[in-house]
Design a protein around this motif. Structure first.
Motif, PDB file in Angstrom:
ATOM      1  N   ASP A 143       0.811  -1.222   0.000  1.00  0.00           N
ATOM      2  CA  ASP A 143       0.000   0.000   0.000  1.00  0.00           C
ATOM      3  C   ASP A 143       0.844   1.272   0.000  1.00  0.00           C
ATOM      4  OD1 ASP A 143      -2.260  -1.567   0.073  1.00  0.00           O
ATOM      5  OD2 ASP A 143      -2.483  -1.475   2.238  1.00  0.00           O
ATOM      6  N   LEU A 145       2.755   4.165  -1.434  1.00  0.00           N
ATOM      7  CA  LEU A 145       2.853   4.801  -2.748  1.00  0.00           C
ATOM      8  C   LEU A 145       4.299   5.176  -3.051  1.00  0.00           C
ATOM      9  CD1 LEU A 145      -0.229   7.225  -2.566  1.00  0.00           C
ATOM     10  CD2 LEU A 145      -0.132   4.941  -3.595  1.00  0.00           C
ATOM     11  N   LYS A 159      -2.202   6.221   0.343  1.00  0.00           N
ATOM     12  CA  LYS A 159      -3.270   6.947  -0.354  1.00  0.00           C
ATOM     13  C   LYS A 159      -4.013   7.903   0.584  1.00  0.00           C
ATOM     14  CE  LYS A 159      -6.575   6.071  -4.044  1.00  0.00           C
ATOM     15  NZ  LYS A 159      -5.699   6.673  -5.059  1.00  0.00           N
ATOM     16  N   ASN A 191       7.003   2.866  -5.139  1.00  0.00           N
ATOM     17  CA  ASN A 191       6.398   1.566  -5.406  1.00  0.00           C
ATOM     18  C   ASN A 191       6.045   1.556  -6.891  1.00  0.00           C
ATOM     19  OD1 ASN A 191       4.790  -0.699  -5.662  1.00  0.00           O
ATOM     20  ND2 ASN A 191       3.685  -0.352  -3.741  1.00  0.00           N
ATOM     21  N   LYS A 194       2.554   1.421  -8.340  1.00  0.00           N
ATOM     22  CA  LYS A 194       1.652   2.550  -8.139  1.00  0.00           C
ATOM     23  C   LYS A 194       1.875   3.666  -9.165  1.00  0.00           C
ATOM     24  CE  LYS A 194      -0.051   0.692  -4.370  1.00  0.00           C
ATOM     25  NZ  LYS A 194      -1.440   0.185  -4.308  1.00  0.00           N
ATOM     26  N   ILE A 205       2.431   9.680  -9.440  1.00  0.00           N
ATOM     27  CA  ILE A 205       1.813   8.674  -8.573  1.00  0.00           C
ATOM     28  C   ILE A 205       0.711   9.329  -7.761  1.00  0.00           C
ATOM     29  CG2 ILE A 205       2.149   7.101  -6.628  1.00  0.00           C
ATOM     30  CD1 ILE A 205       4.987   6.657  -7.515  1.00  0.00           C
ATOM     31  N   ASP A 206      -0.505   8.886  -7.956  1.00  0.00           N
ATOM     32  CA  ASP A 206      -1.650   9.370  -7.179  1.00  0.00           C
ATOM     33  C   ASP A 206      -1.724  10.895  -7.168  1.00  0.00           C
ATOM     34  OD1 ASP A 206      -3.927   8.736  -5.572  1.00  0.00           O
ATOM     35  OD2 ASP A 206      -2.834   9.379  -3.797  1.00  0.00           O
TER      36      ASP A 206
END
Length: 232
Positions: A143, A145, A159, A191, A194, A205-206
């Motif tokens: 999990d 990121l 996240k 990661n 991700k 990323i995100d």
């Protein structure tokens, strides 16, 4: 390792107060320390910086693979150099037990995290624990990121949340699966599962834009992108 017998005795006395540590050996020179590391499995080393002939930092640099290391020194200005060499912590002489206890627990946390990953069968469901004050927080490494390196601590970005841990980037990188995490910059470990996009000198990323070192970009593309590229 320390060239002062009194200092060695002081560290040994502190170790004897902790049930998760024991003295495997002691020495007063780098040559003797090298012999010990060759013949014994040492998990944690207390190393004095100010040594004759070969300083503690020079000795540490000479090792291909070193155990977890806590530096002891009379001069705090060596701290940054020590963290560059991936030491767990540094203690300023004269040693105080409270500070010693804090450093020893930090080493224990790193050691336990490594064991968790080593004992994981395939890493698919591997979890880890990080220290948050007096709490041991369980996390799932999948999990994460990305990890952001600050001066003497790391930010683990998820996240919905961010955790801060007092550990070096290199030591955390060694614990995480090599096929899932990639160091794109001195200050960023990502990661790769991700990644949303890679464009120019940035990884997305995100919704976050992270810089790629120009020395690492081609390696990232080869390791992550080219092997899965379906259109050219």
């Amino acid at each position: 390792m320390d060239d002062e017998p009194i200092a060695i005795k002081g560290v040994a006395n502190f170790i004897n107060q902790l049930d998760f540590l024991e003295v495997a050996d002691t020495c007063t020179s780098a040559m003797k320390a090298t012999e010990i590391l060759k013949t014994k499995d040492i998990d944690l080393m207390f190393l004095d910086i100010n040594m004759p002939m070969l300083s503690g930092l020079e000795f540490l640099q000479s090792l291909d693979k070193s155990p977890l290391t806590i530096l002891t020194t009379a001069y705090s200005e060596h701290a940054l150099e020590g963290f560059r060499l991936n030491v767990v912590d540094y203690l300023v002489k004269p040693l105080e037990f409270q500070r010693f206890f804090q450093a020893a627990n930090k080493a224990l946390s790193i050691f336990q995290s490594r064991l968790i990953l080593q004992n994981s069968k395939d890493g698919a469901d591997a979890d880890m624990y990080i220290r948050q004050g007096d709490t041991f927080q369980r996390i799932i490494w999948q999990d994460i990121l990305f990890v952001e390196g600050m001066q003497n601590y790391l930010k683990l970005h998820f996240k919905e949340k961010t955790f801060i841990i007092h550990q070096t980037m290199t030591s955390l990188e060694e614990m995480l699966p090599k096929d899932a995490f990639f160091r794109i910059h001195q200050s960023y470990l990502i990661n790769t599962h991700k990644i949303d996009a890679i464009s120019g000198g940035r990884v997305f990323i995100d919704g976050k834009q992270l810089p790629i070192s120009r020395y690492r970009k081609e390696a990232l593309l080869k390791a992550v992108v080219y092997i899965k590229l379906i259109s050219k």
